[in-house]
Design a protein around this motif. Sequence first.
Motif, PDB file in Angstrom:
ATOM      1  N   SER A   8      86.574 -14.380 -11.505  1.00  0.00           N
ATOM      2  CA  SER A   8      86.279 -14.179 -13.004  1.00  0.00           C
ATOM      3  C   SER A   8      86.419 -12.696 -13.356  1.00  0.00           C
ATOM      4  CB  SER A   8      84.777 -14.498 -13.007  1.00  0.00           C
ATOM      5  OG  SER A   8      83.895 -13.516 -12.047  1.00  0.00           O
ATOM      6  N   HIS A  23      81.116 -14.931 -17.242  1.00  0.00           N
ATOM      7  CA  HIS A  23      81.776 -15.687 -16.219  1.00  0.00           C
ATOM      8  C   HIS A  23      81.687 -15.839 -14.899  1.00  0.00           C
ATOM      9  CE1 HIS A  23      85.329 -15.968 -19.744  1.00  0.00           C
ATOM     10  NE2 HIS A  23      84.154 -16.197 -20.312  1.00  0.00           N
ATOM     11  N   PHE A  62      82.926 -21.291 -22.683  1.00  0.00           N
ATOM     12  CA  PHE A  62      83.792 -22.455 -22.261  1.00  0.00           C
ATOM     13  C   PHE A  62      83.531 -23.670 -23.308  1.00  0.00           C
ATOM     14  CE2 PHE A  62      83.280 -19.935 -18.766  1.00  0.00           C
ATOM     15  CZ  PHE A  62      84.399 -19.570 -18.327  1.00  0.00           C
ATOM     16  N   HIS A  67      86.408 -27.365 -18.536  1.00  0.00           N
ATOM     17  CA  HIS A  67      87.070 -26.010 -18.840  1.00  0.00           C
ATOM     18  C   HIS A  67      86.614 -24.718 -17.971  1.00  0.00           C
ATOM     19  CE1 HIS A  67      87.737 -22.646 -22.624  1.00  0.00           C
ATOM     20  NE2 HIS A  67      88.476 -22.957 -21.403  1.00  0.00           N
ATOM     21  N   TYR A  71      89.136 -22.757 -15.654  1.00  0.00           N
ATOM     22  CA  TYR A  71      89.182 -21.324 -15.678  1.00  0.00           C
ATOM     23  C   TYR A  71      89.263 -20.510 -14.278  1.00  0.00           C
ATOM     24  CZ  TYR A  71      87.108 -16.786 -16.023  1.00  0.00           C
ATOM     25  OH  TYR A  71      87.010 -15.403 -15.811  1.00  0.00           O
ATOM     26  N   GLU A  74      92.710 -21.439 -12.766  1.00  0.00           N
ATOM     27  CA  GLU A  74      93.872 -20.654 -13.476  1.00  0.00           C
ATOM     28  C   GLU A  74      93.662 -19.132 -12.820  1.00  0.00           C
ATOM     29  OE1 GLU A  74      96.316 -21.168 -15.718  1.00  0.00           O
ATOM     30  OE2 GLU A  74      95.880 -23.330 -15.316  1.00  0.00           O
ATOM     31  N   ASP A  75      92.624 -18.607 -12.705  1.00  0.00           N
ATOM     32  CA  ASP A  75      92.425 -17.427 -12.303  1.00  0.00           C
ATOM     33  C   ASP A  75      92.628 -17.370 -10.801  1.00  0.00           C
ATOM     34  OD1 ASP A  75      91.504 -16.088 -14.506  1.00  0.00           O
ATOM     35  OD2 ASP A  75      89.578 -15.693 -13.959  1.00  0.00           O
TER      36      ASP A  75
END
Length: 188
Positions: A8, A23, A62, A67, A71, A74-75
Amino acid sequence: MNNYEKVSTNNYYKTDLRITKTHRLLVRALVKLLEEKPFSKISVKDLCEEALVSRSGFYSHFEDKYHLLLYCLEDLKQEISDQLDFNDKTLLLDRVIDFIQSNDRLFHSLFNDDTSLELQKMLQSTFTGEIEEFLQVKQTIEKEEYPVSIPIMAVFLAGGIIQVIHWWVYSGFKEPKETIHQLLSQIM
């Protein structure tokens, strides 16, 4: 601190400390709850209570729990990509395999849940893009032509890798990670 707790802080939200903190709290809450129950049984309310974040705070960051999961993926993908050496195809596999095994409870929960198909679709999309990029760079470096188009190869390889990973997690990691690595390296 595991990899999900680190992710995050690795993205474009880094400029605002409040966003980064929210996050991070939600990511930690998701990981903790996934260790306790399947993803399908986790609600936004559960995430908010665990993270001590209001529902409106959650929804300002989000769209839904999927989502938030995306996230995280993706990170993680970005963290791995930042460390890739396109001359060494095994590096990505090593990192992915090590991450999965070091977060075995998380992946057991994700793959053994009825959301497994959704997770596989998310992984398919992520892996396909990464493999396609990898193959394009590799083709440029090695000046080699492939027998089929790169997008088709990327979809095929990503699907195979995901199914091997799913089987490995589902089997309880019965095969040593070195065996999985060797198998996936030969496929690539």
